[in-house]
Design an enzyme around this catalytic site. Structure first.
Site, short mmCIF file in Angstrom:
data_model
loop_
_atom_site.label_atom_id
_atom_site.label_comp_id
_atom_site.label_asym_id
_atom_site.label_seq_id
_atom_site.Cartn_x
_atom_site.Cartn_y
_atom_site.Cartn_z
N HIS A 183 44.03 118.32 64.33
CA HIS A 183 45.36 118.11 64.93
C HIS A 183 46.23 117.13 64.18
O HIS A 183 47.40 116.97 64.51
CB HIS A 183 45.22 117.64 66.38
CG HIS A 183 44.84 116.20 66.50
ND1 HIS A 183 43.55 115.76 66.44
CD2 HIS A 183 45.60 115.08 66.66
CE1 HIS A 183 43.51 114.44 66.56
NE2 HIS A 183 44.75 114.00 66.70
C1 UD1 Z 1 49.39 112.40 69.27
C2 UD1 Z 1 49.29 111.07 68.51
C3 UD1 Z 1 48.02 111.05 67.69
C4 UD1 Z 1 46.80 111.38 68.52
C5 UD1 Z 1 47.02 112.68 69.29
C6 UD1 Z 1 45.88 112.92 70.23
C7 UD1 Z 1 51.46 110.09 67.87
C8 UD1 Z 1 52.40 109.86 66.76
N1 UD1 Z 1 50.40 110.91 67.61
O1 UD1 Z 1 49.52 113.41 68.30
O2 UD1 Z 1 47.85 109.76 67.12
O3 UD1 Z 1 45.69 111.52 67.67
O4 UD1 Z 1 48.23 112.59 70.05
O5 UD1 Z 1 45.77 114.25 70.59
O6 UD1 Z 1 51.64 109.58 68.94
N2 UD1 Z 1 52.12 119.66 72.55
C9 UD1 Z 1 52.04 120.60 73.55
N3 UD1 Z 1 51.56 120.22 74.75
C10 UD1 Z 1 51.15 118.94 75.01
C11 UD1 Z 1 51.26 118.00 73.99
C12 UD1 Z 1 51.74 118.37 72.77
O7 UD1 Z 1 52.40 121.77 73.36
O8 UD1 Z 1 50.70 118.67 76.15
C13 UD1 Z 1 52.62 120.09 71.22
C14 UD1 Z 1 54.13 119.99 71.06
O9 UD1 Z 1 54.55 121.06 70.27
C15 UD1 Z 1 54.29 118.70 70.29
C16 UD1 Z 1 53.04 118.67 69.42
O10 UD1 Z 1 52.03 119.25 70.22
O11 UD1 Z 1 55.46 118.66 69.54
C17 UD1 Z 1 52.62 117.28 69.00
O12 UD1 Z 1 52.48 116.43 70.13
P1 UD1 Z 1 52.68 114.84 69.98
O13 UD1 Z 1 52.31 114.18 71.24
O14 UD1 Z 1 53.99 114.53 69.40
O15 UD1 Z 1 51.66 114.45 68.85
P2 UD1 Z 1 50.12 114.82 68.70
O16 UD1 Z 1 49.98 115.65 67.47
O17 UD1 Z 1 49.58 115.32 69.96
N1 UDP Z 2 38.79 115.97 73.46
C1 UDP Z 2 38.65 116.76 74.59
N2 UDP Z 2 38.89 118.10 74.47
C2 UDP Z 2 39.23 118.69 73.30
C3 UDP Z 2 39.35 117.88 72.15
C4 UDP Z 2 39.14 116.52 72.27
O1 UDP Z 2 38.32 116.26 75.66
O2 UDP Z 2 39.44 119.92 73.29
C5 UDP Z 2 38.56 114.53 73.59
C6 UDP Z 2 37.52 113.98 72.66
O3 UDP Z 2 36.24 114.14 73.21
C7 UDP Z 2 37.95 112.53 72.52
C8 UDP Z 2 39.45 112.62 72.61
O4 UDP Z 2 39.76 113.86 73.23
O5 UDP Z 2 37.47 111.76 73.62
C9 UDP Z 2 40.02 112.57 71.22
O6 UDP Z 2 41.34 112.93 71.25
P1 UDP Z 2 42.12 113.52 70.00
O7 UDP Z 2 41.18 114.13 69.03
O8 UDP Z 2 43.18 114.37 70.56
O9 UDP Z 2 42.83 112.23 69.41
P2 UDP Z 2 42.41 111.07 68.41
O10 UDP Z 2 41.13 110.47 68.88
O11 UDP Z 2 42.32 111.63 67.04
O12 UDP Z 2 43.56 110.13 68.49
#
Ligand code: UD1
Ligand code: UDP
Length: 360
Positions: free
Chosen positions: A206
Site C-alpha cells: 500500500h
Molecule cells: C495512510 C498513511 C500511511 C499508512 C496507511 C495505513 C499518510 C500520509 N499515510 O496511507 O502512513 O501506512 O494509511 O494503511 O497518512 N481509501 C479508500 N477507503 C479508505 C481509505 C482510503 O478508498 O477507507 C483510498 C482513497 O482512494 C485514498 C487512498 O486510499 O485516496 C489513500 O488513503 P490515505 O489515507 O490518503 O493514505 P493511505 O495510503 O491509506
Molecule cells: N491489517 C489488517 N488487515 C489487512 C491488512 C493489515 O488488519 O487487510 C493490519 C495489520 O495486521 C497491522 C495493521 O493493519 O496491524 C497495519 O496497517 P497498514 O499495513 O495499513 O499500515 P502501516 O503499518 O504500514 O502503517
C-alpha cells in the site's frame, strides 16, 4: 486528567485498542477519542472498532481522502475546534500518518503537551510523507515513546534526549499478544479462503512509493505472480492499491488470491499460518516477527532495522520480478535469531503510567 487521542488510519486503530484499554482502566483519567475519518471504509475502520472493542470515537471528523495539504488542513481546523472545546491536559498521537501530523500541529499551537507513541522511527527518506510527519511530530512532542533502542539513538542524533525520551517497547507487540488467542478462537479465514497452514504466502502492498509509481507496482505484481507459481499468495488489497490497479488496468497474475482488506483477527490468523510474508507495511513487518514468520520487505529501506539485523526480515527493494520472487521463495523456513526486540507486551501500561506521573 483529560487526554485527547487522535486516530484516523488502520494501524492506529490497532495501537489505540491496547492503549485506550489501559487509559480507561486508570482512575481519574478521561480519554476523549477523535477519529479524523482518514480511513472510512468498513474494512479499514468500523470493523476494527467492533472487533477490538475500541471505544466509539467521541468525535468523528469525517475528513476522508484527499491530497496531503487539503486532507491535513481539513483535519487541523476541525481538531483545533475540538481542542478549544475540550481543553485537554494532553494530546496523544500515534505513528506517522497525516492524522498524526494534524493532531500534533493543532495541539502544539494551543500549547497542549503532546505524547508521541512510536517516536524516533526513521527511514531517512524524505520522499516518504510518513518521514515528514514523524520528524515534525517528534520535534514538538513533550514525551517521546520510543519502541526500540534504534529509535532512541535516532532521536539523540537529532538533539532529542533526556527524560522526554522513554523506551517502552512496541504497542503492536502488546496487541499481537492480547488478540492472538481470540483470533485463534474466532477466525475461520483459512477455511473461507481454502488455505492450509504453512501452504501459502501472505502479501500486502500500500505504500505510496509502490502504488503511485506504475513501474514499481508492475514489478511487484509480476514478482508476486512468479512466486505464486511455487506457492499460492493471499493478498488482502488496500483500497489505495486497488484504485491504482484499476486505473492502470493492470492484470492480476494467476495464483494471486486477491481479497478485500481483512479485520485484525483474521489478519493475525493469516500472518501466523503463512510460510512467508511479503509486505511494504510497517506494522506487518513487525507482526511477521511477533508470529515468527520470515518476512520480505518490498521497499528500499525500513525503519525497523533490528528485524533485518536479527534475520527475520530481508529487504528486497523493487528491482525485478525475478529477484523479488526468488527472495520470497528462498525465505520460506529461514527463521531469524531468538531475540526480544519490542519489549514484553507492557508498552501500553508503561505509556499510561508515564503520562499520568509526568512533571513538566
Ligand atoms: C495512510 C498513511 C500511511 C499508512 C496507511 C495505513 C499518510 C500520509 N499515510 O496511507 O502512513 O501506512 O494509511 O494503511 O497518512 N481509501 C479508500 N477507503 C479508505 C481509505 C482510503 O478508498 O477507507 C483510498 C482513497 O482512494 C485514498 C487512498 O486510499 O485516496 C489513500 O488513503 P490515505 O489515507 O490518503 O493514505 P493511505 O495510503 O491509506
Ligand atoms: N491489517 C489488517 N488487515 C489487512 C491488512 C493489515 O488488519 O487487510 C493490519 C495489520 O495486521 C497491522 C495493521 O493493519 O496491524 C497495519 O496497517 P497498514 O499495513 O495499513 O499500515 P502501516 O503499518 O504500514 O502503517
Amino acid at each position: 486528567m483529560k487526554i485527547v487521542t487522535i486516530v484516523g488510519a488502520r494501524p492506529q486503530f490497532v495501537k489505540a485498542a491496547v492503549v485506550s484499554r489501559a487509559l480507561r482502566k486508570t482512575r481519574g483519567l478521561r480519554e476523549v477519542l477523535i477519529h479524523t475519518g482518514q480511513h472510512y471504509d468498513r474494512n479499514m475502520s468500523g470493523r476494527f472498532f467492533d472487533e477490538l472493542k475500541i471505544p466509539l470515537p467521541d468525535y468523528n471528523l469525517g475528513v476522508g481522502s484527499g491530497n496531503h495539504g487539503a486532507q491535513t488542513g481539513r483535519m487541523l481546523g476541525l481538531i483545533e475546534e475540538v481542542l478549544l472545546k475540550e481543553k485537554p491536559d494532553w494530546m496523544l498521537v500515534y505513528g506517522d500518518t497525516n492524522s498524526t501530523l494534524a493532531g500534533t500541529l493543532a495541539a502544539a499551537k494551543l500549547h497542549i503537551p503532546i505524547a508521541h507513541v512510536e517516536a524516533g522511527l526513521r527511514s531517512f527518506n524524505r520522499q516518504m510523507p510518513e518521514e515528514i510527519n514523524r520528524v515534525m511530530t517528534d520535534h514538538v512532542s513533550e514525551i517521546l515513546f520510543a519502541p526500540t533502542e534504534v529509535a532512541v539513538v535516532n532521536l539523540a542524533n537529532e538533539g532529542i534526549s533526556g527524560k522526554s525520551v522513554v523506551l517502552v517497547g512496541d504497542v503492536m507487540c502488546d496487541a499481537a499478544k492480547f488478540y492472538s488467542a481470540r483470533a485463534a478462537e474466532t477466525s475461520s479465514i483459512l477455511k473461507q479462503l481454502g488455505r492450509r497452514k504453512k501452504e501459502y504466502a501472505l502479501a500486502t502492498i500500500h505504500r505510496a512509493e509502490n502504488t503511485d509509481a506504475l513501474p514499481r507496482l508492475k514489478i511487484i505484481l509480476a514478482g508476486l505472480g512468479r512466486a505464486a507459481r511455487e506457492i499460492p499468495i493471499v493478498l488482502p488489497l488496500h483500497p489505495r492499491t486497488r484504485h491504482a490497479v484499476q486505473q492502470a488496468k493492470l492484470k492480476i497474475p494467476a495464483g494471486l488470491q486477491i481479497i478485500e482488506p481483512v479485520g485484525y483477527l483474521d489478519m493475525i490468523e493469516l500472518e501466523r499460518n503463512a510460510s512467508v510474508i511479503a509486505t511494504d507495511s510497517g506494522g506487518v513487518q513487525k507482526e511477521a516477527y511477533f508470529h515468527r514468520v520470515p518476512c520480505v520487505t518490498l521497499r528500499d529501506e525500513t525503519e525497523w532495522t533490528e528485524l533485518v539485523a536479527s534475520g527475520w526480515n530481508r529487504l528486497c527493494g523493487v528491482k525485478s520480478p525475478m529477484q523479488l520472487a526468488k527472495l520470497i521463495i528462498s525465505s520460506v523456513g529461514k527463521n531469524g535469531q531468538d531475540v526480544n526486540l519490542y519489549g514484553g507486551g507492557q508498552a501500553a501500561e508503561l505509556i499510561v503510567r508515564r503520562i499520568t506521573t509526568w512533571k513538566c
